[in-house]
Design a protein around this motif. Structure first.
Motif, PDB file in Angstrom:
ATOM      1  N   ASP A 145      -0.389  99.798   3.980  1.00 50.60           N
ATOM      2  CA  ASP A 145      -0.595  98.466   4.514  1.00 50.60           C
ATOM      3  C   ASP A 145      -1.904  97.904   3.962  1.00 50.60           C
ATOM      4  N   GLY A 146      -1.800  97.109   2.902  1.00 48.05           N
ATOM      5  CA  GLY A 146      -2.986  96.507   2.305  1.00 48.05           C
ATOM      6  C   GLY A 146      -3.764  97.432   1.390  1.00 48.05           C
ATOM      7  N   ARG A 147      -3.188  98.574   1.024  1.00 48.07           N
ATOM      8  CA  ARG A 147      -3.879  99.525   0.154  1.00 48.07           C
ATOM      9  C   ARG A 147      -2.858 100.410  -0.564  1.00 48.07           C
ATOM     10  N   TYR A 148      -3.359 101.170  -1.538  1.00 43.88           N
ATOM     11  CA  TYR A 148      -2.536 102.164  -2.217  1.00 43.88           C
ATOM     12  C   TYR A 148      -3.395 103.375  -2.542  1.00 43.88           C
ATOM     13  N   ASP A 149      -2.749 104.531  -2.534  1.00 40.54           N
ATOM     14  CA  ASP A 149      -3.392 105.798  -2.868  1.00 40.54           C
ATOM     15  C   ASP A 149      -2.655 106.395  -4.054  1.00 40.54           C
ATOM     16  N   TRP A 150      -3.386 107.049  -4.955  1.00 41.54           N
ATOM     17  CA  TRP A 150      -2.746 107.714  -6.081  1.00 41.54           C
ATOM     18  C   TRP A 150      -3.207 109.159  -6.181  1.00 41.54           C
ATOM     19  N   GLU A 151      -2.312 109.959  -6.727  1.00 44.06           N
ATOM     20  CA  GLU A 151      -2.619 111.351  -7.035  1.00 44.06           C
ATOM     21  C   GLU A 151      -1.755 111.760  -8.218  1.00 44.06           C
ATOM     22  N   TYR A 152      -2.393 112.235  -9.272  1.00 46.34           N
ATOM     23  CA  TYR A 152      -1.615 112.799 -10.369  1.00 46.34           C
ATOM     24  C   TYR A 152      -1.451 114.283 -10.087  1.00 46.34           C
ATOM     25  N   VAL A 153      -0.218 114.732 -10.069  1.00 46.47           N
ATOM     26  CA  VAL A 153       0.094 116.115  -9.744  1.00 46.47           C
ATOM     27  C   VAL A 153       0.536 116.815 -11.030  1.00 46.47           C
ATOM     28  N   PRO A 154      -0.367 117.602 -11.648  1.00 43.15           N
ATOM     29  CA  PRO A 154      -0.008 118.277 -12.899  1.00 43.15           C
ATOM     30  C   PRO A 154       0.860 119.497 -12.639  1.00 43.15           C
ATOM     31  N   VAL A 155       1.682 119.842 -13.626  1.00 42.13           N
ATOM     32  CA  VAL A 155       2.483 121.058 -13.533  1.00 42.13           C
ATOM     33  C   VAL A 155       1.567 122.273 -13.546  1.00 42.13           C
ATOM     34  N   THR A 156       0.598 122.264 -14.432  1.00 42.84           N
ATOM     35  CA  THR A 156      -0.374 123.353 -14.532  1.00 42.84           C
ATOM     36  C   THR A 156      -1.652 122.928 -13.824  1.00 42.84           C
ATOM     37  N   PRO A 157      -2.091 123.667 -12.807  1.00 45.66           N
ATOM     38  CA  PRO A 157      -3.317 123.291 -12.088  1.00 45.66           C
ATOM     39  C   PRO A 157      -4.519 123.209 -13.030  1.00 45.66           C
ATOM     40  N   GLY A 158      -5.494 122.418 -12.627  1.00 48.14           N
ATOM     41  CA  GLY A 158      -6.716 122.306 -13.414  1.00 48.14           C
ATOM     42  C   GLY A 158      -7.153 120.882 -13.659  1.00 48.14           C
ATOM     43  N   PHE A 159      -6.232 119.927 -13.550  1.00 45.59           N
ATOM     44  CA  PHE A 159      -6.578 118.520 -13.701  1.00 45.59           C
ATOM     45  C   PHE A 159      -6.351 117.835 -12.360  1.00 45.59           C
ATOM     46  N   SER A 160      -7.226 116.898 -12.026  1.00 42.91           N
ATOM     47  CA  SER A 160      -7.079 116.168 -10.785  1.00 42.91           C
ATOM     48  C   SER A 160      -7.477 114.716 -11.000  1.00 42.91           C
ATOM     49  N   ASP A 161      -6.680 113.809 -10.487  1.00 46.82           N
ATOM     50  CA  ASP A 161      -7.047 112.403 -10.446  1.00 46.82           C
ATOM     51  C   ASP A 161      -6.464 111.822  -9.166  1.00 46.82           C
ATOM     52  N   THR A 162      -7.314 111.550  -8.211  1.00 51.29           N
ATOM     53  CA  THR A 162      -6.902 110.983  -6.941  1.00 51.29           C
ATOM     54  C   THR A 162      -7.809 109.821  -6.598  1.00 51.29           C
ATOM     55  N   GLY A 163      -7.308 108.904  -5.800  1.00 49.21           N
ATOM     56  CA  GLY A 163      -8.128 107.799  -5.360  1.00 49.21           C
ATOM     57  C   GLY A 163      -7.313 106.811  -4.555  1.00 49.21           C
ATOM     58  N   PHE A 164      -7.961 105.716  -4.212  1.00 45.42           N
ATOM     59  CA  PHE A 164      -7.292 104.646  -3.481  1.00 45.42           C
ATOM     60  C   PHE A 164      -7.978 103.333  -3.803  1.00 45.42           C
ATOM     61  N   ASP A 165      -7.306 102.258  -3.484  1.00 44.84           N
ATOM     62  CA  ASP A 165      -7.896 100.940  -3.610  1.00 44.84           C
ATOM     63  C   ASP A 165      -7.209 100.038  -2.603  1.00 44.84           C
ATOM     64  N   VAL A 166      -7.819  98.903  -2.333  1.00 42.33           N
ATOM     65  CA  VAL A 166      -7.224  97.928  -1.435  1.00 42.33           C
ATOM     66  C   VAL A 166      -6.609  96.805  -2.262  1.00 42.33           C
ATOM     67  N   CYS A 167      -5.652  96.129  -1.678  1.00 46.98           N
ATOM     68  CA  CYS A 167      -5.001  95.013  -2.359  1.00 46.98           C
ATOM     69  C   CYS A 167      -5.915  93.793  -2.347  1.00 46.98           C
ATOM     70  N   HIS A 168      -5.672  92.881  -3.272  1.00 42.09           N
ATOM     71  CA  HIS A 168      -6.490  91.664  -3.387  1.00 42.09           C
ATOM     72  C   HIS A 168      -6.296  90.778  -2.172  1.00 42.09           C
TER      73      HIS A 168
END
Length: 168
Positions: A145-168
């Motif tokens: 509701d008014g925001r989004y969250d992201w997470e890249y889930v790699p097949v092989t552990p070791g990389f991570s990219d997570t975060g969130f932002d709000v909508c304009h």
């Protein structure tokens, strides 16, 4: 819904717009005119997706043909663009149609192409590319509701990219 591969729907109070980067996208094209009308519907949050990324550090290079669609989306205050084509993961900071940082009204682009095809290597890293991964995995997006969250889930552990932002 269009028989040409572009349509929209609502998900979790988000306007989600599917576009077709394999057909004409220039100003005045049927898809462009359709998108203009679609973006007149009020929405707090907007996500669009198509195949060929507007900006990419991958070997295929930027797809300038998608520029007219990006311009319409930016003017309407869209939040997220998802693309594939390059078999890599890449997340950008919010940008305007010229690829310049725009924290207030910019669109955050994700490329999620690590789903199983032969992986690519990055070429020249583009400005505002915030995270990159040359490996298999999936992008998980939670549209809230008014925001989004992201997470890249790699097949092989070791990389991570997570975060969130709000909508304009």
């Amino acid at each position: 819904a269009s028989g040409d591969g572009y349509y929209s729907f609502t998900a979790s109070n988000w306007q989600v717009i599917a576009l077709n980067s394999n057909i004409p996208m220039e100003r005045g094209s049927p898809q462009y005119i359709w998108l203009q009308r679609e973006l007149q519907r009020p929405s707090k949050c907007t996500l669009a997706y198509w195949h060929h990324p507007r900006f990419t550090s991958g070997p295929n290079g930027d797809n300038v043909n998608t520029s007219p669609l990006w311009e319409l989306l930016h003017a309407a205050g869209a939040d997220v663009v998802l693309a594939g084509h390059d078999q890599v993961y890449e997340r950008y900071l919010p940008m305007n149609p010229d690829g310049q940082l725009d924290r207030d009204r910019g669109i955050r682009q994700f490329i999620s192409g690590g789903g199983g095809a032969i992986l690519y290597k990055f070429a020249a890293i583009k400005p505002n590319s915030a995270s990159r991964y040359e490996g298999y995995g999936v992008l998980k997006l939670v549209l809230g509701d008014g925001r989004y969250d992201w997470e890249y889930v790699p097949v092989t552990p070791g990389f991570s990219d997570t975060g969130f932002d709000v909508c304009h």
